[in-house]
Design a protein around this motif. Structure first.
Motif, short mmCIF file in Angstrom:
data_model
loop_
_atom_site.label_atom_id
_atom_site.label_comp_id
_atom_site.label_asym_id
_atom_site.label_seq_id
_atom_site.Cartn_x
_atom_site.Cartn_y
_atom_site.Cartn_z
N MET A 164 4.67 43.32 102.76
CA MET A 164 3.20 43.30 102.68
C MET A 164 2.61 42.04 103.31
O MET A 164 1.45 42.04 103.72
CB MET A 164 2.74 43.42 101.24
CG MET A 164 2.89 44.82 100.65
SD MET A 164 4.62 45.25 100.26
CE MET A 164 4.89 44.21 98.82
N GLN A 224 2.11 45.75 96.72
CA GLN A 224 1.14 44.77 96.22
C GLN A 224 0.68 43.84 97.33
O GLN A 224 1.48 43.12 97.94
CB GLN A 224 1.77 43.96 95.09
CG GLN A 224 0.88 42.85 94.55
CD GLN A 224 1.55 42.08 93.44
OE1 GLN A 224 2.08 42.66 92.50
NE2 GLN A 224 1.55 40.76 93.55
N PHE A 225 -0.63 43.83 97.57
CA PHE A 225 -1.26 42.95 98.55
C PHE A 225 -2.08 41.92 97.78
O PHE A 225 -3.09 42.26 97.15
CB PHE A 225 -2.14 43.76 99.50
CG PHE A 225 -1.37 44.74 100.35
CD1 PHE A 225 -0.99 44.40 101.64
CD2 PHE A 225 -1.01 45.98 99.85
CE1 PHE A 225 -0.27 45.30 102.44
CE2 PHE A 225 -0.30 46.88 100.62
CZ PHE A 225 0.08 46.54 101.92
N ILE A 233 -6.54 41.60 105.38
CA ILE A 233 -6.02 42.92 105.75
C ILE A 233 -7.00 43.56 106.72
O ILE A 233 -8.20 43.65 106.45
CB ILE A 233 -5.86 43.83 104.51
CG1 ILE A 233 -5.07 43.12 103.41
CG2 ILE A 233 -5.17 45.13 104.90
CD1 ILE A 233 -5.01 43.89 102.12
N PHE A 255 -3.77 48.46 108.22
CA PHE A 255 -3.41 48.96 106.89
C PHE A 255 -3.22 50.47 106.93
O PHE A 255 -2.26 51.00 106.35
CB PHE A 255 -4.52 48.59 105.90
CG PHE A 255 -4.21 48.93 104.48
CD1 PHE A 255 -3.40 48.12 103.71
CD2 PHE A 255 -4.75 50.06 103.89
CE1 PHE A 255 -3.11 48.43 102.38
CE2 PHE A 255 -4.49 50.38 102.58
CZ PHE A 255 -3.67 49.56 101.81
N LEU A 290 -0.81 51.72 95.60
CA LEU A 290 -1.42 50.64 96.37
C LEU A 290 -2.11 49.67 95.42
O LEU A 290 -3.07 50.04 94.74
CB LEU A 290 -2.42 51.21 97.38
CG LEU A 290 -1.87 52.29 98.31
CD1 LEU A 290 -2.98 52.85 99.19
CD2 LEU A 290 -0.72 51.74 99.16
N VAL A 297 -4.02 46.58 95.80
CA VAL A 297 -4.73 45.67 96.70
C VAL A 297 -5.62 44.77 95.86
O VAL A 297 -6.50 45.25 95.14
CB VAL A 297 -5.55 46.44 97.74
CG1 VAL A 297 -6.33 45.46 98.64
CG2 VAL A 297 -4.64 47.32 98.59
N ARG A 298 -5.40 43.46 95.95
CA ARG A 298 -6.08 42.52 95.06
C ARG A 298 -7.20 41.73 95.73
O ARG A 298 -7.72 40.79 95.15
CB ARG A 298 -5.04 41.58 94.45
CG ARG A 298 -4.00 42.35 93.64
CD ARG A 298 -2.98 41.48 92.97
NE ARG A 298 -2.11 42.26 92.09
CZ ARG A 298 -1.20 41.74 91.27
NH1 ARG A 298 -1.04 40.42 91.22
NH2 ARG A 298 -0.47 42.53 90.51
N ASP A 299 -7.56 42.11 96.94
CA ASP A 299 -8.68 41.47 97.64
C ASP A 299 -9.94 42.28 97.34
O ASP A 299 -10.07 43.42 97.81
CB ASP A 299 -8.40 41.45 99.14
CG ASP A 299 -9.55 40.85 99.93
OD1 ASP A 299 -10.51 40.35 99.31
OD2 ASP A 299 -9.48 40.86 101.17
N PHE A 349 -11.61 52.36 101.02
CA PHE A 349 -10.23 52.21 100.54
C PHE A 349 -9.87 53.38 99.63
O PHE A 349 -8.77 53.94 99.72
CB PHE A 349 -10.09 50.88 99.79
CG PHE A 349 -8.81 50.74 99.03
CD1 PHE A 349 -7.59 50.70 99.68
CD2 PHE A 349 -8.81 50.63 97.65
CE1 PHE A 349 -6.39 50.57 98.98
CE2 PHE A 349 -7.64 50.49 96.94
CZ PHE A 349 -6.42 50.47 97.61
N THR A 374 -3.89 54.32 93.30
CA THR A 374 -4.31 52.94 93.21
C THR A 374 -4.04 52.47 91.79
O THR A 374 -3.71 53.27 90.91
CB THR A 374 -5.80 52.80 93.55
OG1 THR A 374 -6.56 53.71 92.73
CG2 THR A 374 -6.05 53.14 95.02
#
Length: 288
Positions: A96, A128-129, A135, A140, A160, A162-164, A172, A183
């Motif tokens: 990632m 995990q991002f 990104i 992606f 997925l 994604v922590r941003d 998304f 998610t």
């Protein structure tokens, strides 16, 4: 004085398995404080997985995030756990964190080709991002196209994480749905927290356990989580959780649901998981 070793007959312990499609577990199985309040006194560390997998119905493996294991290790974990138990596993962070996600095909293939040794114990794979990672939407999307639906005849399910916050938007959600990937619902103020259903299964990580409560969460809270998990499992959606996009239409098709008690007051998480399993069983029996 030497520590007394407890005789342990794994076959004598009934494994909970899923309750109406809901699996409940914790993150990992090696944590020193659990030897005081979860594992029996004197249980040797090498047998902790055997014990934990007979108290819970799933475990999320975090160690694979720092490096993939050898196929023989996955096979060992498989053989130490009972039927109907499942592992979720985080993919190695080096994938990632690659500068160009679209070029990680060989790394993805190598990781997945090894972890399928878990066989029917293999549950969802978590990608995990972390927060702060930039990104690019097109890159992606190309990465998601690399994630196979099966390897060596074994079905794969992808999650997925994604922590941003800037990346987590309606686009998304649409992207996850178009790929049939889940998610993460994160019961946390630290990470984006949304309960949009984007796949034919649901993945929740509950991160609010408190050390002052023996079961991590109060009984009333666990009762609400049992109701939410059952709603997901029956094809619906809980009405009291935040979403980014409009909810999907309810379906009569059952879903698999994975609920993990993670982080926070980690020493309480096994008790929280077992208490939720008990709540689910009680609700099932009451509706029978």
């Amino acid at each position: 004085m030497a520590t007394q070793r407890m005789p342990f007959d794994a076959a004598a312990l009934p494994a909970p398995g899923p309750v109406d499609g809901v699996r409940v577990g914790i993150g990992g199985w090696t944590f020193a404080p659990w030897r005081n309040n979860f594992y029996p006194a004197g249980l040797v560390q090498r047998r902790e997985l055997e014990y934990a997998s007979r108290q819970l119905s799933a475990i999320e493996v975090n160690g694979t995030y720092y490096g993939a294991q050898k196929p023989a290790t996955y096979a060992k974990w498989r053989d130490e756990t009972p039927p109907h138990f499942m592992f979720s596993a985080k993919a190695p962070m080096r994938i990632m964190q690659s500068r160009v996600l679209a070029k990680t095909g060989a790394q993805v293939e190598d990781f997945l080709g090894g972890i399928v040794e878990l066989g029917d114990r293999l549950g969802p794979i978590v990608w995990q991002f972390d927060r702060g990672q930039r990104i690019e939407r097109g890159d992606f999307t190309a990465f998601l196209d690399l994630l196979p639906r099966e390897v060596h005849g074994r079905r794969l399910r992808h999650v997925l994480d994604v922590r941003d916050p800037a990346f987590v938007d309606a686009g998304f959600i649409d992207l996850a749905r178009s790929h049939g990937m889940a998610t993460v619902f994160t019961d946390s103020d630290e990470h984006p927290s949304f309960a949009d259903v984007t796949a034919d299964f649901v993945y929740a990580r509950l991160m609010r356990s408190r050390s002052g409560i023996a079961t991590g969460y109060a009984p009333s809270e666990l009762e609400r989580w049992a109701a939410r998990a059952r709603a997901w499992a029956m094809g619906g959606e809980p009405a009291d959780l935040p979403r980014i996009a409009p909810p999907v239409q309810a379906t009569a098709t059952p879903r698999d649901v994975f609920v993990y008690f993670i982080s926070a007051a980690k020493e309480r998480n096994p008790a929280a998981a077992m208490a939720l399993i008990a709540q689910l069983a009680q609700a099932r029996d009451a509706s029978a």
